[in-house]
Design an enzyme around this catalytic site. Structure first.
Site, PDB file in Angstrom:
ATOM      1  N   ARG A   5       0.867  -1.188   0.000  1.00 17.39           N
ATOM      2  CA  ARG A   5       0.000   0.000   0.000  1.00 17.39           C
ATOM      3  C   ARG A   5       0.895   1.226   0.000  1.00 17.39           C
ATOM      4  NH1 ARG A   5      -3.923   2.527   4.727  1.00 17.39           N
ATOM      5  NH2 ARG A   5      -2.083   3.714   5.281  1.00 17.39           N
ATOM      6  N   TYR A  11      -2.399  12.143   5.777  1.00 17.62           N
ATOM      7  CA  TYR A  11      -2.849  10.904   6.396  1.00 17.62           C
ATOM      8  C   TYR A  11      -2.027   9.705   5.875  1.00 17.62           C
ATOM      9  CZ  TYR A  11      -4.960   6.524   6.670  1.00 17.62           C
ATOM     10  OH  TYR A  11      -5.100   5.202   6.858  1.00 17.62           O
ATOM     11  N   ASP A  65      -4.870   4.004  -0.180  1.00 23.39           N
ATOM     12  CA  ASP A  65      -5.976   4.311   0.739  1.00 23.39           C
ATOM     13  C   ASP A  65      -6.313   5.801   0.635  1.00 23.39           C
ATOM     14  OD1 ASP A  65      -7.763   4.505   2.807  1.00 23.39           O
ATOM     15  OD2 ASP A  65      -6.484   3.538   4.306  1.00 23.39           O
ATOM     16  N   HIS A  72      -8.891   7.116   2.248  1.00 21.69           N
ATOM     17  CA  HIS A  72      -9.351   7.440   3.590  1.00 21.69           C
ATOM     18  C   HIS A  72     -10.555   8.367   3.607  1.00 21.69           C
ATOM     19  CE1 HIS A  72      -8.640   7.485   7.956  1.00 21.69           C
ATOM     20  NE2 HIS A  72      -8.224   6.284   7.620  1.00 21.69           N
ATOM     21  N   GLU A  80      -8.794   2.262  -1.884  1.00 27.09           N
ATOM     22  CA  GLU A  80      -9.534   2.007  -0.632  1.00 27.09           C
ATOM     23  C   GLU A  80     -10.274   3.241  -0.150  1.00 27.09           C
ATOM     24  OE1 GLU A  80      -7.024   0.157   2.248  1.00 27.09           O
ATOM     25  OE2 GLU A  80      -8.021   1.153   3.927  1.00 27.09           O
ATOM     26  N   GLU A 127     -13.405  -0.846   6.590  1.00 27.59           N
ATOM     27  CA  GLU A 127     -12.752  -0.874   7.902  1.00 27.59           C
ATOM     28  C   GLU A 127     -13.584  -0.194   8.981  1.00 27.59           C
ATOM     29  OE1 GLU A 127      -9.069   1.170   6.709  1.00 27.59           O
ATOM     30  OE2 GLU A 127      -9.602   2.750   8.121  1.00 27.59           O
ATOM     31  N   ARG A 145     -13.528  -4.866   3.553  1.00 27.31           N
ATOM     32  CA  ARG A 145     -12.388  -4.816   4.471  1.00 27.31           C
ATOM     33  C   ARG A 145     -12.791  -4.868   5.949  1.00 27.31           C
ATOM     34  NH1 ARG A 145      -9.350  -1.069   5.004  1.00 27.31           N
ATOM     35  NH2 ARG A 145      -7.501  -2.313   5.374  1.00 27.31           N
ATOM     36  N   GLU A 170      -4.315  -7.026   5.410  1.00 27.65           N
ATOM     37  CA  GLU A 170      -3.364  -5.954   5.743  1.00 27.65           C
ATOM     38  C   GLU A 170      -2.427  -6.420   6.867  1.00 27.65           C
ATOM     39  OE1 GLU A 170      -5.261  -2.390   7.174  1.00 27.65           O
ATOM     40  OE2 GLU A 170      -3.475  -1.175   6.823  1.00 27.65           O
ATOM     41  N   TRP A 219     -11.673  12.774   8.000  1.00 24.68           N
ATOM     42  CA  TRP A 219     -10.289  12.346   8.221  1.00 24.68           C
ATOM     43  C   TRP A 219     -10.139  10.920   7.754  1.00 24.68           C
ATOM     44  CZ3 TRP A 219      -7.873   8.430  10.951  1.00 24.68           C
ATOM     45  CH2 TRP A 219      -6.463   8.508  10.909  1.00 24.68           C
TER      46      TRP A 219
HETATM   47  O1  KDG Z   1      -7.832   3.510  13.656  1.00 26.91           O
HETATM   48  C1  KDG Z   1      -7.780   3.947  12.341  1.00 26.91           C
HETATM   49  C2  KDG Z   1      -6.683   3.203  11.582  1.00 26.91           C
HETATM   50  O2  KDG Z   1      -6.776   1.832  11.776  1.00 26.91           O
HETATM   51  C3  KDG Z   1      -6.798   3.517  10.130  1.00 26.91           C
HETATM   52  O3  KDG Z   1      -6.561   4.870   9.971  1.00 26.91           O
HETATM   53  C4  KDG Z   1      -5.807   2.732   9.305  1.00 26.91           C
HETATM   54  O4  KDG Z   1      -6.971   3.279   7.288  1.00 26.91           O
HETATM   55  C5  KDG Z   1      -6.256   2.519   7.905  1.00 26.91           C
HETATM   56  C6  KDG Z   1      -5.800   1.297   7.243  1.00 26.91           C
HETATM   57  O5  KDG Z   1      -6.280   1.034   6.156  1.00 26.91           O
HETATM   58  O6  KDG Z   1      -4.972   0.594   7.815  1.00 26.91           O
HETATM   59 MG    MG Z   2      -7.802   2.306   5.538  1.00 29.02          MG
END
Ligand code: KDG
Ligand code: MG
Length: 402
Positions: free
Chosen positions: A147, A159, A210, A212, A236, A262, A283, A339, A402
């Site tokens: 990643r 991030y 990612d 995010h 992602e 996630e 995920r 992951e 975020w």
């Molecule tokens: O607690 C939040 C994290 O686990 C996250 O920010 C990590 O996005 C993430 C990832 O894909 O590992």
């Molecule tokens: Mg993530």
């Protein structure tokens, strides 16, 4: 056999973890991860005050019934706090069942469907040159999937990118720190980094990114299309996950595969995305989606719609969650990727475990149960420290995802 006790252990060997340890009257113990990053004590209280008293005296073999009891019985269903607490109990009961049967948990789930669990590593750095060096390090370690996260020119922090050469850890301060975000700067920069990574590492390496949850659907569609020449395994969390319909627009414009989940806690959160085939990887993971029992339910639904698993495995998910995830990953028919962010040495010492990494694969322990434990004496040496995830603002100060 009956449940005689259940302890909630909060420890901070570098970062906070919450663990449930269930003890039976015959001395068998099981562990479950209950860590919810930045909201750890909410789950600890939910377990201590509302769940543990109801567990005492129950038959630990009745995993499904206990799951239904905690889920339907609370009346207030779903949500991250509730489902993390349910997950901890469920995971601990699978651990106990494996130990009683004398079998690793993956055997109870139907046995091995593959030889090992393909994992992806993180490569993140502020500059493209450092990103390339970091990808190189992960390839040398044996990872087949990486990643890639990059700093963005003009933004002080981004991030997923570590500060000052430290391992990336998002929960950085007791009161959330604030970062600045610009979608225009980000979209202008990211494709050039993937072009360089592909040029340098060739077509075989699986690449992931990612987002995010930071884009709108049309922005995500544009990014997905711009990344198509670099053959990503997935893009992602392109948009905030609350609006499944938003993914239709992304799908109409790009063939870059999409991974999401996630922050999902139940099959209901993923149902539309899966059944309309709006995503390629789901995920969700053991700790935040109701434990092994419910995760399997999600992955079973996904398997009917060509959607594969891609369980979250950041370092805020404890070794107990990773151990449990590997048993699921090894057994399901529609595994995609897992992951893997290795934990710190302190964390590994607090959670002795038998899973191992070799040649790009993780292998679960062959010990009965999950093959992971919590050293309570060592854990007590690391008291809880408040730590929150940051917040994100646009350049004009507007609060952003975020
Ligand atoms: O607690 C939040 C994290 O686990 C996250 O920010 C990590 O996005 C993430 C990832 O894909 O590992
Ligand atoms: Mg993530």
């Amino acid at each position: 056999m009956r449940i005689a006790a259940a302890r909630v252990i909060v420890t901070c060997p570098g970062r906070n973890f919450v663990t449930l340890k269930v003890v039976t009257d015959e001395g068998v113990t099981g562990v479950g991860d209950a860590t919810l990053n930045g909201r750890e004590l909410a789950v600890a209280a939910y377990l201590r005050e509302h769940v543990v008293p109801a567990l005492i005296g129950r038959d630990p073999a009745r995993i499904e019934d206990t799951w239904q009891y905690l889920y339907k019985g609370a009346y207030w269903r779903r949500g991250p706090v509730t489902m993390t607490a349910v997950a901890a109990v469920d995971t601990a009961l699978w651990d106990i069942k494996g130990k009683v049967a004398g079998l690793p948990v993956y055997q109870l789930l139907g046995g091995r469907s593959r030889e090992g669990v393909t994992v992806y590593a993180h490569a993140n750095a502020a500059t493209t040159a450092d990103v390339l060096a970091e990808v190189g390090r992960q390839v040398e370690r044996g990872y087949r999937a990486v990643r890639v996260q990059t700093g963005v020119p003009g933004l002080a922090t981004t991030y997923g990118v570590s500060a000052g050469g430290r391992t990336y850890e998002p929960a950085d301060a007791a009161v959330p720190s604030e970062a600045t975000w610009s979608t225009r700067r980000y979209l202008a920069h990211v494709p050039s980094v993937f072009r360089r990574v592909r040029e340098e590492f060739g077509p075989e390496l699986m690449l992931l990114h990612d987002v995010h949850h930071r884009l709108t659907p049309i922005e995500a569609a544009r990014l997905g299309r711009a990344l198509e020449p670099y053959d990503l395994t997935w893009m992602e969390d392109p948009v905030p996950a609350e609006l499944p319909e938003g993914f239709r627009l992304i799908r109409q414009h790009t063939t870059t595969p999409i991974a999401v989940g996630e922050v999902f806690n139940s099959v209901w959160d993923c149902r539309q995305l899966i059944t309309e085939q709006l995503i390629d990887y789901v995920r969700t993971t053991v700790v935040h989606a109701g434990g092994i029992t419910h995760l399997r339910r999600i992955f079973d639904l996904a398997s009917l719609y060509h959607v594969r698993s891609g369980s979250h495995g950041a370092t805020d998910l404890s070794p107990v969650c990773l151990a449990a995830a590997l048993h699921v990953d090894l057994s399901i028919p529609n595994f995609g990727l897992q992951e893997h962010m290795p934990h710190t040495a302190e964390t590994d010492a607090v959670f002795p475990h038998g899973y191992r990494f070799a040649d790009g694969y993780l292998h679960p322990s062959e010990e009965p149960g999950l093959g992971v434990d919590l050293d309570e004496e060592l854990a007590a040496r690391y008291p809880y420290r408040a730590a929150s995830l940051p917040v994100n603002r646009l350049e004009d100060g507007t609060l952003h995802s975020w």
